[in-house]
Design a protein around this motif. Structure first.
Motif, PDB file in Angstrom:
ATOM      1  N   VAL A  86       0.843  -1.198   0.000  1.00  9.04           N
ATOM      2  CA  VAL A  86       0.000   0.000   0.000  1.00  9.04           C
ATOM      3  C   VAL A  86       0.875   1.244   0.000  1.00  9.04           C
ATOM      4  O   VAL A  86       1.838   1.338   0.761  1.00  9.04           O
ATOM      5  N   PRO A  88       1.080   4.740   1.211  1.00  4.84           N
ATOM      6  CA  PRO A  88       0.336   5.493   2.223  1.00  4.84           C
ATOM      7  C   PRO A  88      -0.157   6.857   1.746  1.00  4.84           C
ATOM      8  O   PRO A  88      -1.289   7.248   2.076  1.00  4.84           O
ATOM      9  N   LEU A  89       0.646   7.558   0.960  1.00  3.63           N
ATOM     10  CA  LEU A  89       0.214   8.881   0.509  1.00  3.63           C
ATOM     11  C   LEU A  89      -0.928   8.771  -0.505  1.00  3.63           C
ATOM     12  O   LEU A  89      -1.899   9.534  -0.455  1.00  3.63           O
ATOM     13  N   ALA A  91      -3.080   6.432  -0.581  1.00  4.18           N
ATOM     14  CA  ALA A  91      -4.272   6.050   0.193  1.00  4.18           C
ATOM     15  C   ALA A  91      -4.908   7.270   0.851  1.00  4.18           C
ATOM     16  O   ALA A  91      -6.133   7.407   0.876  1.00  4.18           O
ATOM     17  N   VAL A  92      -4.060   8.158   1.368  1.00  2.33           N
ATOM     18  CA  VAL A  92      -4.591   9.367   2.009  1.00  2.33           C
ATOM     19  C   VAL A  92      -5.296  10.263   1.002  1.00  2.33           C
ATOM     20  O   VAL A  92      -6.392  10.767   1.270  1.00  2.33           O
TER      21      VAL A  92
END
Lengths: 118, 118, 118, 118
Positions: A86, A88-89, A91-92
């Protein structure tokens, strides 16, 4: 997208830290999620007796401790992301887009309410 | 250090999201810590009945939901960092350095133990 | 001490609920601890945007939801106690006695501080 | 219903402990919910690196520590109930009845699934 150069560097540093200690055996996603929550609990303990106002004016010592708990939560979050591939950025940004749909400005300005109750 | 360009961009995007909804009044550090823990709880619920092995083989649907919970935890973590002027990546590197001292490879290889019990 | 008649009755009711659904396989202490934290996270979400004052004046609907989350936390707590043969009331009295030693009235009146910092 | 004699006795003992330390000012429901989650986080940390099997075979020392964390969670849970006049046992029975409806034996035997996905 595979994240920024800084996050990539950190991801590799984290992997190395875990691997050289032969700790990968303990880092199942189930355990990482538990560790993340445990650290989030340590973070919240710094705030539980403070008023909202006091929570904005931490002493340097407390702020230093809070920083370390923030780091701990983030460490396990990044380890969990790494397990699943994943970003993370990404996803955000995806969640922010979803939140913008769920919480249109004109409906929620000045109020906090779960989107399914708007 | 003020973080990478990507994290800076995200920080500003988050601030704008909160400000245009007049939600800053609710974003005391105390509340942000609570929200972070609440989301960490939502994350853990996806893993609580899985075996460690099952936790490595999530269905695409479950993985998608886990990604959104990861995003939620990270959103509140970044908001909390922003309140205190904490650089999340610097904090993680600082904690890794501390962890390297607390958990020397030769003492901990293959075992997980709290550093004060080594 | 093995608990009160009421708690014993509840303990047996809980066991029956789990057994008739063949759910005992999922109720390892590890999983029960995770489930407990997940429910504690659901509980905290009802309070995260409230001021301390608002948290004392919940609407009947919100209070009803909070009661159900309290029940969920307690259900998993009792299940965990049952796994280990822990008497929850005896444990609480033991902790209160320890707390009385750690937090003598004359040292802590009006202040909250971790006992190792007094 | 106001709970059993044992729980009533404990409720009064808890109130006295808090009152004689002039700690009631810190015991808003918001703060109690935070403290409860913090303790749940401490509980989960004892299990995060254990396999499900290891979690059933705790050493006497670890079991003693787990008992104290269980006690801490229960202490804050009971304090929260006291603030709202919630009878914890009545709440649990109410939730069990609801769970029996949401999770009929014939639909869920041997499987764990959120009721809205059955």
């Amino acid at each position: 997208m595979n994240g920024t150069d800084e996050l990539e560097r950190l991801r590799h540093r984290l992997r190395a830290f875990v691997t050289e200690r032969d700790w990968d055996q303990f880092h199942t996603p189930k355990n990482l999620a538990m560790a993340l929550v445990g650290e989030a609990g340590e973070l919240i303990e710094h705030f539980q007796w403070l008023t909202p106002e006091q929570s904005t004016e931490l002493s340097p010592q407390t702020l230093g401790e809070v920083e370390l708990e923030i780091a701990d939560v983030l460490l396990f979050l990044l380890a969990l992301c790494d397990k699943f591939g994943v970003d993370p950025l990404a996803a955000v940004y995806r969640k922010l887009t979803l939140n913008a749909q769920r919480y249109p400005v004109e409906k929620v300005r000045g109020r906090v309410m779960k989107y399914d109750k708007l």
